[in-house]
Design an enzyme around this catalytic site. Structure first.
Site, PDB file in Angstrom:
ATOM      1  N   SER A  53       4.556  -9.614  -5.207  1.00 23.15           N
ATOM      2  CA  SER A  53       4.738 -10.876  -5.428  1.00 23.15           C
ATOM      3  C   SER A  53       5.238 -11.857  -5.183  1.00 23.15           C
ATOM      4  O   SER A  53       4.669 -12.717  -4.627  1.00 23.15           O
ATOM      5  CB  SER A  53       6.383 -10.673  -6.668  1.00 23.15           C
ATOM      6  OG  SER A  53       6.860  -9.925  -5.644  1.00 23.15           O
ATOM      7  N   GLU A  54       5.513 -11.103  -3.393  1.00 24.80           N
ATOM      8  CA  GLU A  54       5.587 -11.782  -2.243  1.00 24.80           C
ATOM      9  C   GLU A  54       4.923 -11.107  -1.217  1.00 24.80           C
ATOM     10  O   GLU A  54       5.369  -9.633  -1.454  1.00 24.80           O
ATOM     11  CB  GLU A  54       7.010 -12.668  -1.826  1.00 24.80           C
ATOM     12  CG  GLU A  54       7.191 -14.242  -2.776  1.00 24.80           C
ATOM     13  CD  GLU A  54       8.176 -13.822  -3.574  1.00 24.80           C
ATOM     14  OE1 GLU A  54       8.161 -14.682  -4.468  1.00 24.80           O
ATOM     15  OE2 GLU A  54       8.630 -12.605  -3.954  1.00 24.80           O
ATOM     16  N   THR A  55       4.456 -11.665  -0.401  1.00 21.36           N
ATOM     17  CA  THR A  55       3.910 -11.126   1.192  1.00 21.36           C
ATOM     18  C   THR A  55       4.549 -11.846   2.221  1.00 21.36           C
ATOM     19  O   THR A  55       4.044 -13.289   2.197  1.00 21.36           O
ATOM     20  CB  THR A  55       2.218 -11.427   1.420  1.00 21.36           C
ATOM     21  OG1 THR A  55       1.833  -9.620   0.240  1.00 21.36           O
ATOM     22  CG2 THR A  55       1.958 -10.774   2.423  1.00 21.36           C
TER      23      THR A  55
END
Length: 271
Positions: A43-45
């Site tokens: 979902s996030e990096t």
């Protein structure tokens, strides 16, 4: 470059929301950041960089598979954990993160918690948008108790339903979402958990986010001390077989959002 993958918002291994963290990323280009975020497919990096202001301990850039965000909650906590674990030493008692939303304070204690940033959009939701929301959630308008814009960067609109069971039973109509990012909350009648949350954001390349700090921050600013207590634990990710536990506290007008963080993958990455 050093790489960490940190599980956030669960005391149980691999039941929170993972964030990929790339350290010392000052020389990584925007195109490389976007490509790596698509490749991790989380979902996030995030990418840790030197701060551009002396007020901050580090700068953070946050990417979804679909693009960059000015702020997100579980990446904030997971990246702070990774920065500290790598030897980062904050100038003050709290950490100060620089990101697209400005400076975010992170408090250290038994767990990490961040001070919810100001909402960039708040207030009532138009009747037209409520109609679209009801269609997207595949419910009727009379099942919606209350709505409000609670956007602190990702674009959240908050939807309060009657109870947690209704939230858990939602089966959204993904084709009807358009660009909406809908955060749904329903209270529990009793027990250790105050509410169940779900975060629907197909426009970011992920239909449902497992456990969402930014949404919980917005919900706290909206409902803490009113529909929800001033200090509570919210559950998120149940439908996705996660066990997210988000601690929300209202102190002197400031919402704090915290939870467990643990490194599950550590190594290096070549971008």
């Amino acid at each position: 470059m050093r790489f960490s993958q940190v599980d956030v918002f669960s005391a149980q291994p691999m039941l929170g929301n993972p964030v990929a963290v790339v350290h010392d990323a000052d020389d990584v280009t925007d195109e490389e950041m976007a490509a790596f975020a698509r490749w991790t497919n989380l979902s996030e990096t995030t990418f840790l960089l030197r701060p551009s202001t002396p007020e901050a301990d580090y700068r953070l850039r946050i990417w979804t598979p679909g693009g960059e965000l000015p702020f997100a909650g579980h990446p904030t906590l997971g990246s702070a954990h990774a920065w500290l674990e790598a030897g980062g030493a904050p100038a003050g008692e709290d950490l100060v993160q620089e990101c697209g939303a400005g400076l975010v304070r992170i408090r250290r204690g038994a767990t990490l918690s961040f001070a919810a940033p100001p909402l960039t959009r708040s207030g009532p939701v138009s009747d037209e948008d409520v109609d679209v929301i009801a269609t997207a959630l595949a419910i009727t308008r009379d099942q919606i108790v209350e709505t409000a814009w609670i956007d602190n960067g990702p674009g959240w609109v908050g939807v309060l339903l009657r109870d947690a069971e209704t939230v858990l039973g939602l089966e959204p109509d993904w084709a009807s979402f358009g660009d909406l990012k809908i955060g749904v909350v329903g209270p529990y009648a009793d027990g250790p958990l105050a509410a169940e949350l779900r975060a629907f954001c197909p426009g970011y390349g992920m239909p449902e986010d497992p456990v969402t700090g930014s949404l919980n921050a917005g919900v706290g600013q909206w409902l803490a001390g009113r529909t929800l207590p001033t200090s509570y634990v919210a559950s998120q990710g149940t439908v996705l077989q996660r066990a997210g536990r988000v601690h929300v506290e209202l102190v002197d007008g400031q919402i704090w959002v915290g939870g467990e963080t643990r490194t599950t993958v550590a190594g290096s990455v070549d971008i």
